[in-house]
Write a protein that holds these residues in place. Sequence first.
Motif, mmCIF file in Angstrom:
data_model
loop_
_atom_site.group_PDB
_atom_site.id
_atom_site.type_symbol
_atom_site.label_atom_id
_atom_site.label_comp_id
_atom_site.label_asym_id
_atom_site.label_seq_id
_atom_site.Cartn_x
_atom_site.Cartn_y
_atom_site.Cartn_z
ATOM 1 N N GLU A 1 -8.081 2.797 14.702
ATOM 2 C CA GLU A 1 -7.101 1.949 14.614
ATOM 3 C C GLU A 1 -6.934 2.383 12.808
ATOM 4 O O GLU A 1 -7.873 2.337 12.197
ATOM 5 C CB GLU A 1 -5.899 0.954 14.381
ATOM 6 C CG GLU A 1 -5.834 1.316 16.184
ATOM 7 C CD GLU A 1 -5.399 -0.449 16.530
ATOM 8 O OE1 GLU A 1 -4.720 -0.909 15.654
ATOM 9 O OE2 GLU A 1 -5.122 -0.558 18.347
ATOM 10 N N GLN A 2 -5.588 2.775 12.432
ATOM 11 C CA GLN A 2 -5.307 2.910 11.005
ATOM 12 C C GLN A 2 -3.621 3.408 10.554
ATOM 13 O O GLN A 2 -2.824 3.681 11.470
ATOM 14 C CB GLN A 2 -6.289 4.170 10.764
ATOM 15 C CG GLN A 2 -5.851 5.860 11.492
ATOM 16 C CD GLN A 2 -6.318 7.083 11.079
ATOM 17 O OE1 GLN A 2 -6.245 7.444 9.468
ATOM 18 N NE2 GLN A 2 -7.552 8.338 11.724
ATOM 19 N N LYS A 3 -4.061 2.896 9.627
ATOM 20 C CA LYS A 3 -2.340 2.512 8.893
ATOM 21 C C LYS A 3 -2.163 4.020 8.053
ATOM 22 O O LYS A 3 -0.897 4.572 7.482
ATOM 23 C CB LYS A 3 -2.509 1.637 8.216
ATOM 24 C CG LYS A 3 -2.587 0.477 9.540
ATOM 25 C CD LYS A 3 -1.553 -0.924 8.367
ATOM 26 C CE LYS A 3 -2.298 -2.346 9.388
ATOM 27 N NZ LYS A 3 -3.550 -2.848 8.273
ATOM 28 N N GLY A 4 -2.802 4.783 7.382
ATOM 29 C CA GLY A 4 -2.917 5.585 7.425
ATOM 30 C C GLY A 4 -3.146 5.916 5.659
ATOM 31 O O GLY A 4 -3.572 7.108 4.692
ATOM 32 N N THR A 5 -3.918 5.121 4.648
ATOM 33 C CA THR A 5 -4.111 5.402 3.092
ATOM 34 C C THR A 5 -5.441 6.055 3.324
ATOM 35 O O THR A 5 -5.631 7.375 2.133
ATOM 36 C CB THR A 5 -4.900 4.547 2.944
ATOM 37 O OG1 THR A 5 -5.164 3.089 4.099
ATOM 38 C CG2 THR A 5 -3.505 3.009 2.040
ATOM 39 N N ASN B 1 0.867 -0.987 -0.122
ATOM 40 C CA ASN B 1 -0.190 0.264 -0.092
ATOM 41 C C ASN B 1 0.836 1.380 0.018
ATOM 42 O O ASN B 1 1.322 2.392 0.926
ATOM 43 C CB ASN B 1 -1.383 -0.177 1.069
ATOM 44 C CG ASN B 1 -2.179 -0.788 1.260
ATOM 45 O OD1 ASN B 1 -2.581 -0.567 0.031
ATOM 46 N ND2 ASN B 1 -2.578 -0.906 1.819
ATOM 47 N N ASN C 1 -9.002 2.622 -0.819
ATOM 48 C CA ASN C 1 -9.285 2.686 0.623
ATOM 49 C C ASN C 1 -9.858 3.829 1.582
ATOM 50 O O ASN C 1 -10.510 3.658 2.490
ATOM 51 C CB ASN C 1 -7.999 2.760 1.326
ATOM 52 C CG ASN C 1 -7.070 1.048 1.489
ATOM 53 O OD1 ASN C 1 -7.990 0.535 0.335
ATOM 54 N ND2 ASN C 1 -6.456 0.802 1.725
ATOM 55 N N SER D 1 -6.037 -5.355 -3.169
ATOM 56 C CA SER D 1 -6.946 -5.567 -2.194
ATOM 57 C C SER D 1 -7.668 -6.555 -2.012
ATOM 58 O O SER D 1 -7.853 -7.296 -2.798
ATOM 59 C CB SER D 1 -7.839 -4.383 -3.187
ATOM 60 O OG SER D 1 -9.390 -4.131 -1.603
ATOM 61 N N GLY D 2 -7.983 -7.283 -0.745
ATOM 62 C CA GLY D 2 -8.993 -8.244 -0.868
ATOM 63 C C GLY D 2 -8.405 -8.829 0.555
ATOM 64 O O GLY D 2 -9.348 -10.511 0.438
ATOM 65 N N GLY D 3 -7.594 -7.555 1.206
ATOM 66 C CA GLY D 3 -7.030 -8.440 2.325
ATOM 67 C C GLY D 3 -6.151 -9.766 2.169
ATOM 68 O O GLY D 3 -5.898 -10.328 0.648
ATOM 69 N N TYR E 1 -13.201 3.087 3.703
ATOM 70 C CA TYR E 1 -12.799 3.640 5.230
ATOM 71 C C TYR E 1 -14.692 4.493 5.535
ATOM 72 O O TYR E 1 -14.943 4.647 6.718
ATOM 73 C CB TYR E 1 -12.157 5.411 6.115
ATOM 74 C CG TYR E 1 -10.881 5.204 6.134
ATOM 75 C CD1 TYR E 1 -9.867 3.715 5.920
ATOM 76 C CD2 TYR E 1 -10.303 5.671 7.347
ATOM 77 C CE1 TYR E 1 -8.810 3.161 6.417
ATOM 78 C CE2 TYR E 1 -9.051 5.220 7.248
ATOM 79 C CZ TYR E 1 -8.487 4.585 7.227
ATOM 80 O OH TYR E 1 -7.228 4.138 7.721
ATOM 81 N N ARG F 1 -12.485 8.176 13.449
ATOM 82 C CA ARG F 1 -11.256 7.279 13.770
ATOM 83 C C ARG F 1 -10.500 7.864 15.191
ATOM 84 O O ARG F 1 -10.232 7.647 15.982
ATOM 85 C CB ARG F 1 -11.041 6.688 12.819
ATOM 86 C CG ARG F 1 -11.724 5.569 12.089
ATOM 87 C CD ARG F 1 -10.613 5.108 11.661
ATOM 88 N NE ARG F 1 -10.912 3.570 10.078
ATOM 89 C CZ ARG F 1 -10.364 2.825 9.151
ATOM 90 N NH1 ARG F 1 -8.713 2.592 9.501
ATOM 91 N NH2 ARG F 1 -11.442 2.455 8.408
HETATM 92 C C1 6PG Z 1 -7.667 -3.661 1.630
HETATM 93 C C2 6PG Z 1 -7.548 -3.400 2.387
HETATM 94 C C3 6PG Z 1 -6.288 -3.404 3.072
HETATM 95 C C4 6PG Z 1 -5.816 -3.016 4.613
HETATM 96 C C5 6PG Z 1 -6.425 -2.115 5.165
HETATM 97 C C6 6PG Z 1 -6.358 -1.183 6.688
HETATM 98 O O1 6PG Z 1 -7.955 -3.064 0.265
HETATM 99 O O2 6PG Z 1 -6.936 -5.443 1.377
HETATM 100 O O3 6PG Z 1 -7.755 -1.759 2.145
HETATM 101 O O4 6PG Z 1 -5.181 -2.652 2.153
HETATM 102 O O5 6PG Z 1 -6.854 -3.787 5.037
HETATM 103 O O6 6PG Z 1 -4.721 -0.918 5.002
HETATM 104 O O7 6PG Z 1 -6.255 0.066 6.250
HETATM 105 P P1 6PG Z 1 -6.057 0.798 7.875
HETATM 106 O O8 6PG Z 1 -5.560 -0.654 9.090
HETATM 107 O O9 6PG Z 1 -5.665 2.395 7.292
HETATM 108 O O10 6PG Z 1 -7.860 0.515 8.456
#
Ligand code: 6PG
Length: 478
Positions: free
Chosen positions: A258-262, A102, A186, A128-130, A190, A287
């Motif tokens: 929480e959030q990672k930044g996107t 990402n 992303n 995307s899709g985890g 959110y 958030r």
């Molecule tokens: C995806 C998700 C993946 C991830 C997010 C979580 O498309 O598969 O979006 O990229 O799960 O980055 O993001 P946060 O931790 O910011 O909620």
Amino acid sequence: MSGQIGVTGLATMGANLARNLARHGHQVVVHNRTAAKTDALLEAHGDEGDFVRADSPQELVDKLEQPRTVVIMVAAGDPTDAVISEIAPLLAEGDVLVDGGNARYTDTIRRTEELGGRGVHFVGCGISGGEEGALNGPSIMPGGSAEAYAIVGPVLEDISAHVDGEPCCTHVGTDGAGHFVKMVHNGIEYADMQLIAEAYDLLRQGLGLSPAEIGDVFATWNEGDLQSYLIEITAEVLRHTDGKTGKPFVDVVLDEAEQKGTGRWTVQSALDLGTPVSGIAEAVFARALSGHVDQRKAAQKVLPGPGRDWDDQVADRDGFVESVRQALYAAKVVAYSQGFDQIARGAEANGWDVDRAALAAIWRDGCIIRAAFLDRVRQVFTDEPDLTTLLTNEYFRDAVADAQEGWRQVVAGAARHGVPAPGFASALAYYDGLRAERSPAALIQGLRDRFGSHTYRRVDAEGSFHTMWSEDRREVSA
Ligand code: 6PG
């Protein structure tokens, strides 16, 4: 089709993507900085396909035939730069380096330039899709040159999710386009989750339903216009009971998102582009607010509110559930409309030729925001490629109009009863702002001219003007 490909970075996403490639008949040269992860992958899944082990970047490169394709699956930011700086010098002209993390799209633009200087194609690729998607078929958003896509595109299409035989993978545009679009994906994710959370909160506070009962409501909604992966898993999570306490799972989870930044990056980029993505911004800020525990604790003690007794709603349970569904649907359309606007503006600003219909098509499956409704979005952008906003398309205009009454009732009810619904409310404010014949921005312009001589334009004449406020209030051309 079969080919050969390298994957470096074998944490869950990387390992699952490698397995997906192997299961599709590709020979996969796998590498990880620490050998233990390579061992674990090969031990547990080595029989799923043709894996070749590499214990160093040099070995990884040596075991691939030219033109080589190496997919990097490590954390965004410095770790990605570190891996690129190890592998890139070993590659030859015409090789392809794919970043499946990402990454921030501006980093991707920079890396594309740096690597282009050495003749190496760089493909910044949103995936995307985890974890499940990486293994079984994600939605894939590759950026980069057409030449690079010709090499790597067929493999990515092969391992992506498919809808009616169509791959959920398309060449998004040059350099940072793929990661830009993944970032907005992303952001929409959110917004979608925030709206879902507000719907849950309103049903809980307005009707006093249990999480499991609300899960049942979501399961029903998943059979209609709202049908989507996020609605489906909302039902699952809400119906889940905590093994330790026997309480609803959602009641034992700390209420700090929480959030990672996107999501944050999406809003930062939208601010630069001047595109109102209020749904995404509200989601990011909600958030952030959830995480300000000290402020929340202090406020709980002293800030008065109306009390949350919703007797009037309880009387018409089904009516209230339907209103919340309408609010969720309408606000969701607004959030997607805003997200697609940002993609159009971002494409314009960066010189990318992004096809919104193709994007809607590849988001129909594999990704986190996959939803039945994207089929319709695709149709709309196919029929009207230059559409200014999704909301004015006839289908969505009518769908939102049908949902309007419930939406307005829910926003008003939430305000009256003191339940925060920033996503629903700001989407409605955006909608009303968009359709307003006259906006109060005229007054803002007047004030700007009054205190700072910033000038204004008139409704009845060309040019810019200034009023001599501190003199005789004569109007002059600016
Ligand atoms: C995806 C998700 C993946 C991830 C997010 C979580 O498309 O598969 O979006 O990229 O799960 O980055 O993001 P946060 O931790 O910011 O909620």
